[in-house]
Scaffold this active site. Structure first.
Site, PDB file in Angstrom:
ATOM      1  N   LYS A 171      19.832  89.086-103.863  1.00 37.54           N
ATOM      2  CA  LYS A 171      19.871  88.364-102.779  1.00 37.54           C
ATOM      3  C   LYS A 171      20.107  89.183-101.448  1.00 37.54           C
ATOM      4  O   LYS A 171      19.368  88.698-100.546  1.00 37.54           O
ATOM      5  CB  LYS A 171      21.098  87.529-102.712  1.00 37.54           C
ATOM      6  CG  LYS A 171      21.801  86.569-101.731  1.00 37.54           C
ATOM      7  CD  LYS A 171      23.115  86.286-101.374  1.00 37.54           C
ATOM      8  CE  LYS A 171      23.559  85.555-100.478  1.00 37.54           C
ATOM      9  NZ  LYS A 171      22.949  84.282-100.347  1.00 37.54           N
ATOM     10  N   GLY A 195      30.902  62.610 -92.070  1.00 39.69           N
ATOM     11  CA  GLY A 195      32.117  63.175 -92.194  1.00 39.69           C
ATOM     12  C   GLY A 195      32.207  64.532 -91.359  1.00 39.69           C
ATOM     13  O   GLY A 195      33.044  64.673 -90.741  1.00 39.69           O
ATOM     14  N   SER A 196      31.294  65.436 -91.719  1.00 33.48           N
ATOM     15  CA  SER A 196      31.499  66.812 -91.331  1.00 33.48           C
ATOM     16  C   SER A 196      30.805  67.138 -90.048  1.00 33.48           C
ATOM     17  O   SER A 196      29.623  66.439 -89.650  1.00 33.48           O
ATOM     18  CB  SER A 196      30.854  67.977 -92.077  1.00 33.48           C
ATOM     19  OG  SER A 196      29.600  67.733 -92.632  1.00 33.48           O
ATOM     20  N   ARG A 247      19.697  81.928-102.746  1.00 30.88           N
ATOM     21  CA  ARG A 247      20.952  80.942-102.726  1.00 30.88           C
ATOM     22  C   ARG A 247      21.704  81.062-104.029  1.00 30.88           C
ATOM     23  O   ARG A 247      21.010  80.722-105.175  1.00 30.88           O
ATOM     24  CB  ARG A 247      20.792  79.729-102.150  1.00 30.88           C
ATOM     25  CG  ARG A 247      21.599  79.056-101.594  1.00 30.88           C
ATOM     26  CD  ARG A 247      21.578  77.729-101.236  1.00 30.88           C
ATOM     27  NE  ARG A 247      22.935  77.041-101.455  1.00 30.88           N
ATOM     28  CZ  ARG A 247      23.821  76.963-100.693  1.00 30.88           C
ATOM     29  NH1 ARG A 247      23.727  77.598 -99.427  1.00 30.88           N
ATOM     30  NH2 ARG A 247      24.844  76.221-100.850  1.00 30.88           N
ATOM     31  N   CYS A 248      23.040  81.427-103.899  1.00 29.28           N
ATOM     32  CA  CYS A 248      23.859  81.243-105.358  1.00 29.28           C
ATOM     33  C   CYS A 248      24.971  80.284-104.891  1.00 29.28           C
ATOM     34  O   CYS A 248      25.455  80.098-103.826  1.00 29.28           O
ATOM     35  CB  CYS A 248      24.454  82.712-105.330  1.00 29.28           C
ATOM     36  SG  CYS A 248      22.985  83.790-105.724  1.00 29.28           S
ATOM     37  N   HIS A 305      29.190  57.671-100.175  1.00 32.85           N
ATOM     38  CA  HIS A 305      27.813  58.231 -99.531  1.00 32.85           C
ATOM     39  C   HIS A 305      27.220  59.101-100.606  1.00 32.85           C
ATOM     40  O   HIS A 305      27.640  59.591-101.516  1.00 32.85           O
ATOM     41  CB  HIS A 305      28.222  59.469 -98.416  1.00 32.85           C
ATOM     42  CG  HIS A 305      27.365  60.269 -98.055  1.00 32.85           C
ATOM     43  ND1 HIS A 305      25.919  59.688 -97.349  1.00 32.85           N
ATOM     44  CD2 HIS A 305      26.980  61.452 -98.211  1.00 32.85           C
ATOM     45  CE1 HIS A 305      25.130  60.815 -97.273  1.00 32.85           C
ATOM     46  NE2 HIS A 305      25.890  61.800 -97.640  1.00 32.85           N
ATOM     47  N   CYS A 315      23.588  61.278-100.929  1.00 34.46           N
ATOM     48  CA  CYS A 315      22.151  61.985 -99.933  1.00 34.46           C
ATOM     49  C   CYS A 315      20.944  62.174-100.982  1.00 34.46           C
ATOM     50  O   CYS A 315      21.095  63.452-101.326  1.00 34.46           O
ATOM     51  CB  CYS A 315      22.760  63.149 -99.447  1.00 34.46           C
ATOM     52  SG  CYS A 315      24.011  64.116-100.258  1.00 34.46           S
ATOM     53  N   HIS A 335      18.380  67.482 -91.826  1.00 38.67           N
ATOM     54  CA  HIS A 335      17.895  68.681 -92.639  1.00 38.67           C
ATOM     55  C   HIS A 335      17.142  69.397 -91.827  1.00 38.67           C
ATOM     56  O   HIS A 335      16.389  70.515 -92.125  1.00 38.67           O
ATOM     57  CB  HIS A 335      17.172  68.389 -93.993  1.00 38.67           C
ATOM     58  CG  HIS A 335      18.067  67.590 -94.916  1.00 38.67           C
ATOM     59  ND1 HIS A 335      19.089  68.564 -95.627  1.00 38.67           N
ATOM     60  CD2 HIS A 335      18.119  66.416 -95.452  1.00 38.67           C
ATOM     61  CE1 HIS A 335      19.809  67.600 -96.193  1.00 38.67           C
ATOM     62  NE2 HIS A 335      19.276  66.630 -96.226  1.00 38.67           N
TER      63      HIS A 335
HETATM   64  N1  GLN Z   1      31.289  64.095 -96.226  1.00 39.31           N
HETATM   65  C1  GLN Z   1      30.507  65.179 -96.361  1.00 39.31           C
HETATM   66  C2  GLN Z   1      29.961  65.814 -95.276  1.00 39.31           C
HETATM   67  O1  GLN Z   1      29.845  65.325 -94.195  1.00 39.31           O
HETATM   68  C3  GLN Z   1      29.559  64.716 -97.321  1.00 39.31           C
HETATM   69  C4  GLN Z   1      28.327  65.921 -97.675  1.00 39.31           C
HETATM   70  C5  GLN Z   1      27.379  65.486 -98.684  1.00 39.31           C
HETATM   71  O2  GLN Z   1      27.118  64.344 -99.087  1.00 39.31           O
HETATM   72  N2  GLN Z   1      26.758  66.449 -99.383  1.00 39.31           N
HETATM   73  O3  GLN Z   1      29.779  67.001 -95.148  1.00 39.31           O
HETATM   74 ZN    ZN Z   2      24.888  63.706 -98.026  1.00 44.84          ZN
END
Ligand code: GLN
Ligand code: ZN
Length: 755
Positions: free
Chosen positions: A19, A433-434, A516-517, A642, A644, A695
């Site tokens: 890496k 969320g984040s 990536r690990c 949620h 993704c 992304h």
């Molecule tokens: N609540 C998480 C964030 O907002 C959701 C992350 C995810 O779905 N991978 O980071």
């Molecule tokens: Zn997500």
């Protein structure tokens, strides 16, 4: 004599040397020869290590700088047109395919990446063009075989089999069998050129999947043809990650010298394969778990081997890990912080090789007078009795599970009524969320964890981040706020660290893709929640605003899916235990005044079994676990989830059964197409289709988001819709997030007025 073997060794190195070297190379800090030197050193070390541990069949060509499937594509000359303008010298074309390339007037995206069966490894999907002509285009398998040879080690080169290669590739409509006929001459060529090897391992993991008739025919044709190669190593076909099932007769009939089967995932196939595989073939028994971290029960494995030996003798028996050790951390010796007891329960890659070797020895010796067997027995006993593993109150709670516990008080329509008191506008806006994990946030957390920063300073810092985030969300007019998750390193680790039954390693890294690990937590015992985990920060955030604040939790299936899970009880049971812990957290958040709680389940889909016939059973317990975690609350408390990803056709019914009041999903890239699944299913609850592709560093425009919302409102009822990004914003910068969310709010206002 029984043969001890291995199917593949971790490539990263004990200290993630690969890496570090890769990333230094990409950053222009080291040269290509320097990178190649690290790589060949790592290979030499791995081969020597395996030889020293008594492995007879040692793999080569299991090493890849980025990904073994990318290497396979490069080997047979599958290079999509868009990369052809890049020079074929050195590594520039190779890494352009792996990571995309953007400079000197060339701008090409990377190959698509997807999960390697049901592991957390991701491979690059070869793109095969309509009239693809294959040609031997690299010498890597031959070179690595020679490289080991020069060190005095005879290896067993590993190839991905031609049929799995084609099945795993994107084929642009071209027919499998037609492609196969073009591809096989290249494989014939490779086999003859590997003539100096005694064995070659040909991985055909697709033999554990549901296969079409065309694919079955392809298998027969491929191996009948390869059988005719005049000078070829003996071929061992390797299958793993599941049972051969209805492909058992097919696999046993292929004209090759040996077959490897996974007896960890599918012990039930032992007798059928041992009886069906012709007696002149070698059987490779994968009895040591290649993708989990538990020490082997050597007596139990030996019993499996003896059963095979009773049917077929031992002169054509190979002992092996169940699959490549790519999916296992390298060496337990580097763990200095795990306590001795817990450490004695574990086996990483090198320990697994010892287990394979001693099993072969014991089988031949006809006794088990080896220290490893005594240790294994002690460990199995101590674990079974350990109070760290068994928590009677957790077990009795799971036993007391009733149907009512996984049901909300009322059906969705009544809950919707009860939730009107939230006073939300139509098309309510929120985030997942984040918020950005800035360098400040990360270094503060790192310093706090290492003891450089005291708790008071750290807590003041987190509080100030939350204050700012709340104030900013109010200013721009978001309807349902989040606290920002600044205190969280990782959405599973954060919870695992606060739950009983979890352990964390220092160096238990496993390759996820490229450089990536990930370091999955270890669930070793019954899971329980000693105290509330998120209430303090969430309640604090709620105290700063009159608007609803969402409590943020990771769901039980996702916590399970992204951990190393104990193997001494069904995964469903472990998941139920986690579900109860999350359920208690949900109750505590509700008591603390949070009226909306989001339970993230991004990993539900990736837990789907490889065989369709097993989906129903999995989805049943997975959905139930989510519901256990979500169902303790009043009707007036709104539960969100949620996910993704963007493929819902397969699991839409399960998503419906989860019965969350609202579900947010990733849709912006697919332009709302996937909402079709929700519309066809007549999904009754609320949906937040992502309108902001997080992304990409690109900031979407207000108009684009309005268009997406209009498209969504065409297929779903407008009063079902939420407005939110695709996922959490932690990987983005504030400079991108702020304008994007401002536009998102404006877009929501416009659509509100319009519809
Ligand atoms: N609540 C998480 C964030 O907002 C959701 C992350 C995810 O779905 N991978 O980071
Ligand atoms: Zn997500």
């Amino acid at each position: 004599m029984t043969i001890a073997s291995n199917l593949g060794f971790p490539r990263m190195g004990q200290h993630r040397e690969l890496k570090k070297s890769l990333e230094a190379f990409w950053a222009g800090k080291i040269t290509e020869p320097e990178l190649q030197k690290t790589a060949s050193d790592l290979r030499a070390r791995a081969w020597n290590e395996q030889q020293a541990r008594g492995i007879h069949h040692i793999p080569s060509n299991d090493f890849a700088l980025y990904d073994q499937i990318l290497d396979a594509a490069a080997l047979v000359g599958v290079v999509p047109k868009r990369y052809k303008s890049l020079p074929d010298t050195g590594l520039s074309r190779y890494f352009a395919m792996a990571r995309g390339h953007q400079s000197q007037g060339i701008d090409v995206p990377a190959l698509e990446m997807t999960k390697w069966f049901d592991t957390n490894y991701h491979y690059l999907v070869p793109e095969i063009a309509e009239g693809e002509t294959f040609a031997l285009s690299s010498r890597k398998p031959m070179e690595h075989f020679q490289e080991a040879n020069a060190l005095g080690i005879k290896t067993r080169p590993v190839l991905i089999g031609p049929v799995s290669f084609l099945l795993l590739a994107k084929k642009d409509g071209a027919q499998l069998l037609r492609l196969l006929d073009n591809l096989l001459p290249v494989y014939e060529d490779i086999l003859s050129q590997l003539g100096g090897a005694e064995w070659v391992q040909i991985d055909e993991p697709c033999l554990v999947l549901d296969l079409s008739n065309e694919a079955r025919t392809a298998y027969q044709r491929a191996y009948e043809r390869l059988a005719k190669v005049a000078v070829s190593p003996r071929k061992l076909i390797a299958t793993y990650f599941g049972a051969l099932g209805d492909n058992l007769d097919l696999a046993c009939s292929l004209p090759v010298a040996g077959l490897h089967i996974d007896l960890v995932r599918a012990p039930e196939q032992l007798e059928a394969v041992a009886n069906t595989l012709p007696k002149d073939r070698y059987l490779s028994a994968g009895v040591v778990d290649g993708r989990n971290i538990w020490r082997n029960d050597l007596d139990a494995s030996l019993k499996q081997l003896q059963k095979i030996a009773a049917i077929r003798g031992t002169d054509k028996l190979i002992v092996a890990p169940s699959c490549s050790l790519l999916h296992s951390p390298v060496d337990l010796a580097t763990e200095t912080k795990l306590d001795a007891e817990l450490k004695s329960w574990l086996a990483f890659a090198t320990n697994k090789l010892d287990e394979v070797a001693v099993l072969a020895k014991a089988l031949d010796a006809g006794h088990t007078d080896f220290p490893a067997f005594a240790e294994s027995r002690n460990v199995i006993q101590s674990r079974a009795k350990s109070t760290r593993v068994n928590n009677p109150s957790v077990a009795s709670r799971v036993k007391s599970l009733t149907g009512a516990m996984s049901k909300r008080q009322s059906a969705y329509p009544s809950r919707r009524e009860a939730q009107l008191t939230l006073n939300l506008p139509s098309f309510p806006t929120t985030t997942i969320g984040s918020f950005p994990q800035t360098a400040d946030v990360r270094s503060m957390r790192a310093n706090y964890r290492s003891g450089k920063t005291d708790a008071k300073t750290y807590n003041t810092f987190v509080a100030s981040q939350i204050q700012e985030a709340v104030k900013w969300q109010e200013e721009v007019g978001i309807d349902v706020l989040v606290h920002g998750e600044f205190e969280r390193n990782d959405m599973v680790e954060y919870f695992g660290e606060q739950l009983d039954g979890f352990a964390f390693t220092e160096n238990g890294w496993v390759q996820s893709y490229g450089s990536r690990c990930v370091k999955p937590p270890i669930i070793y015992g019954d899971v329980s929640r000693p105290k509330a985990m998120t209430v303090e920060w969430s309640a604090y955030a709620q105290s700063l605003t009159k608007l609803p604040m969402k409590g943020m939790l990771t769901g039980p299936v996702t916590i399970l899916q992204w951990s190393f899970v104990r193997a001494d009880q069904p995964r469903a049971t472990t998941c139920q235990q986690i579900a109860f812990a999350i359920r208690d957290e949900v109750s505590d958040l509700e008591k603390a005044g949070l009226r909306i709680i989001q339970i993230d389940e991004p990993a539900i889909r990736e837990g789907l079994p490889l065989r369709r016939s097993e989906w129903k059973a999995y989805l049943k317990w997975a959905v139930e676990c989510f519901r256990i975690s979500a169902s303790s609350v009043q009707d007036s408390t709104q539960i969100h989830t949620h996910m993704c990803y963007s493929e819902f056709n397969d699991i839409i019914e399960a998503v419906g059964d989860m019965d969350a009041d609202a579900v947010s999903i990733e849709t912006s890239r697919s332009k709302m197409e996937l909402l079709g699944a929700f519309a066809d299913y007549k999904y009754p609850n609320e949906v937040g289709p992502g309108v902001y592709d997080i992304h990409s560093p690109r900031v979407p425009t207000e108009d684009e988001m309005v268009d997406l919302l209009r498209a969504a409102a065409k297929v779903l009822n407008p009063n079902q819709l939420w407005v939110n990004p695709d996922c959490g914003l932690k990987t983005r910068s504030w400079a991108e997030v702020k304008p994007a969310l401002v536009s998102m709010v404006k877009a929501a206002h416009r659509v509100r007025a319009e519809l």
